[in-house]
Scaffold this motif. Structure first.
Motif, mmCIF file in Angstrom:
data_model
loop_
_atom_site.group_PDB
_atom_site.id
_atom_site.type_symbol
_atom_site.label_atom_id
_atom_site.label_comp_id
_atom_site.label_asym_id
_atom_site.label_seq_id
_atom_site.Cartn_x
_atom_site.Cartn_y
_atom_site.Cartn_z
ATOM 1 N N SER A 52 0.892 -1.245 0.117
ATOM 2 C CA SER A 52 0.037 0.103 -0.068
ATOM 3 C C SER A 52 0.843 1.172 0.154
ATOM 4 N N ASP A 55 -3.823 5.851 -1.212
ATOM 5 C CA ASP A 55 -5.037 5.371 -0.627
ATOM 6 C C ASP A 55 -4.997 4.242 0.060
ATOM 7 N N THR A 97 -12.472 5.403 -5.518
ATOM 8 C CA THR A 97 -11.174 5.407 -4.623
ATOM 9 C C THR A 97 -10.448 6.517 -5.013
ATOM 10 N N HIS A 98 -9.225 6.713 -4.221
ATOM 11 C CA HIS A 98 -8.303 7.843 -4.568
ATOM 12 C C HIS A 98 -7.019 7.434 -5.109
ATOM 13 N N CYS A 99 -7.089 6.042 -5.699
ATOM 14 C CA CYS A 99 -5.877 5.303 -6.228
ATOM 15 C C CYS A 99 -5.704 5.305 -7.624
ATOM 16 N N ASP A 259 1.429 8.174 0.295
ATOM 17 C CA ASP A 259 0.848 8.412 1.698
ATOM 18 C C ASP A 259 1.585 7.426 2.575
#
Length: 519
Positions: A52, A55, A97-99, A259
């Motif tokens: 990850s 997001d 999503t924000h990915c 992130d």
């Protein structure tokens, strides 16, 4: 960064073995220890291991479209995903999503195979379109991310980020490819698209592949090739330098989105120092940097890295590597899955291990020498080409060939007297001369090493033929550009990027390479 895997039945919509798919997926756990997922339907199975980066709470894969007709498994980063997303939103697509993965889902629905032309980044992904019964795979332009595949005798097409995942399949052929053996002993790695096994391949950088049920032909298509176009408008060195710095800064900037904690490798060389300088100018906080040092001063560049770290006030960490540390050899063999002979694999593993103690993403200076003609061999090749142009082949080859054979290999002597390799290269044609300068083992030594059976199996095939094949497609006839092109097609993906991908993924570390931004 992640790991992807898949099984696609080209002959019929037969069931996929869930246990086998899971085992293939879990063999790449190190690439994505944060999450895992699989998708199975008639004739198709997709798997994903996630590291990850963006997001963190969303973006699970395999990812589905809202109508469930498209499924994606993706390894890499799309740096311009917000721009692509805005364009897709104007076309009526909505995002959950924000990915960056989701722009591949709807990019496929909007543009089909043309979606890959819009993505700026490093990637290897597979898209399943249920309506079209089509599986589409693509690899980034310069081969930062790997993608292996094979068509099995039972009609199943299998693919993965690493060869070890394919080897989990009981039907994968394990017969060695004699031409790959020859290439390995010539280059020190097996160049794309081959692997050490017959009928198991790497998707080449800048290529994609479209598969449909009922169609057994595997025909990769090139969607991008490096260009060597000359700007017709004359510009000063100052103007060109300013443009280079501007493009470099922008390439670094878009790779600083994350992130999770971010840093950089800092060797003290021009390329990594340039990356750190750009990051320092773009970040309000000190850049996390790390270096590996060696006890032997002849190989120790840590003092230069320390100077750069001091100048840009980075949060710098250094660890010393024992050059006689052989404890990793067996482990590295498992990481690379096939023969690989770059001795810097060990310090690369160690610097990734060090970086992971601070960060999850690092920027590196890889690609600068290939992109900007920075290798010493590039300079020597241009000198040798001048010599070749001055003398006819009928005179040059016998004279310099003889001189190269009789001249002693004086490694002990001052550099000016170490002429054997240069004389040997000038006695060859341009392609053979450059291959001689980069090969890890000469034609003569390979001839002594190989058995009669292997020579028979090769049927006269030589590793230099890899170069000849690429030059048939080279978009340039300039001597320097041609050898840069050869490096970009062979050494860069086959050695440099393979080394960094395996070493970083062994520690669940993502490495980004701004000097290989295709723009």
């Amino acid at each position: 960064m992640c790991g992807i895997v898949g099984i696609f039945d080209l002959q019929a919509r037969r069931g996929i073995n869930r246990e086998l798919l899971s085992r293939m997926n879990e063999s790449q756990f190190h690439r994505g220890p944060d999450e895992g997922g699989i998708h199975i339907e008639a004739g198709l199975g997709l798997g994903h291991r996630r590291l990850s980066i963006i997001d963190l709470g969303g973006g699970q894969q395999p990812m589905h479209s809202r109508d469930n007709n498209v499924v994606v498994t993706f390894n890499g980063e799309i740096y311009n995903f917000m721009d692509v997303r805005k364009e897709l939103e104007t076309m009526g697509y909505s995002f959950q999503t924000h990915c960056d993965t989701e722009v591949i889902v709807y990019g496929w629905q909007a543009w089909g195979e043309g979606c890959v032309d819009r993505f700026r980044g490093m990637f290897a992904f597979a898209v399943w379109d249920r309506n079209q019964q089509t599986l589409f795979l693509a690899r980034d332009r310069l081969g930062v991310k790997p993608l292996y595949y094979a068509l099995l005798a039972n009609g199943q097409f299998i693919f993965a980020s690493e060869l070890k995942a394919l080897k989990e399949h009981p039907d994968l052929p394990r017969e060695l490819d004699p031409t790959a053996i020859e290439e390995y002993f010539g280059f020190g790695y097996v160049p794309d698209p081959k692997t050490i096994y017959k009928n198991v391949y790497k998707l080449e950088p800048g290529f994609c592949l479209t598969l449909k049920q009922g169609q057994m032909a595997i025909k990769p298509r090139q969607y991008w090739n490096v260009k060597f176009a000359v700007n017709p408008a004359p510009r000063s060195e100052k103007e060109i330098g300013e443009e280079l710095v501007g493009r470099f800064r922008e390439a670094v900037k878009i790779r600083m989105m994350a992130d999770v904690p971010l840093g950089a490798f800092l060797s003290g060389g021009v390329d990594s120092s340039g990356v750190v300088a750009m990051m320092a100018g773009l970040s309000p906080d000190p850049v996390n940097t790390c270096s590996i040092s060696f006890g032997d001063p002849a190989y120790n560049e840590s003092k230069f890295a320390a100077q750069v770290a001091e100048r840009y006030h980075t949060a710098h960490r250094v660890e010393q590597v024992d050059p006689d540390d052989f404890s990793l050899i067996d482990q590295l063999a498992g990481l690379y899955d096939e023969p690989y002979a770059d001795s810097s694999a060990l310090p690369t593993y160690r610097v990734c291990e060090l970086a992971k103690k601070q960060v999850t993403v690092v920027l590196s200076g890889d690609g600068g020498d290939e992109n900007l003609g920075g290798y010493r061999r590039h300079r020597w090749h241009t000198y040798e080409e001048q010599m070749r142009s001055w003398l006819p082949d009928s005179l040059r080859k016998p004279v310099f060939g003889t001189l190269g054979r009789v001249y002693p290999k004086a490694d002990w002597a001052p550099k000016i007297f170490r002429a054997k390799s240069t004389l040997e290269s000038i006695g060859r044609d341009s392609v053979e001369g450059y291959f001689h300068s980069v090969s890890v083992m000469s034609n003569e030594l390979r001839g002594k090493l190989f058995s009669q059976q292997l020579k028979h199996d090769l049927q006269g095939y030589q590793a230099v033929d890899v170069f000849r094949q690429h030059l048939r497609n080279a978009p340039t006839d300039h001597p320097l550009s041609q050898v840069q092109y050869l490096d970009i097609k062979t050494y860069l993906p086959g050695d440099i990027l393979t080394k960094v991908d395996r070493a970083s993924m062994a520690h669940a570390l993502e490495v980004r390479v701004p000097l290989l931004d295709h723009q």
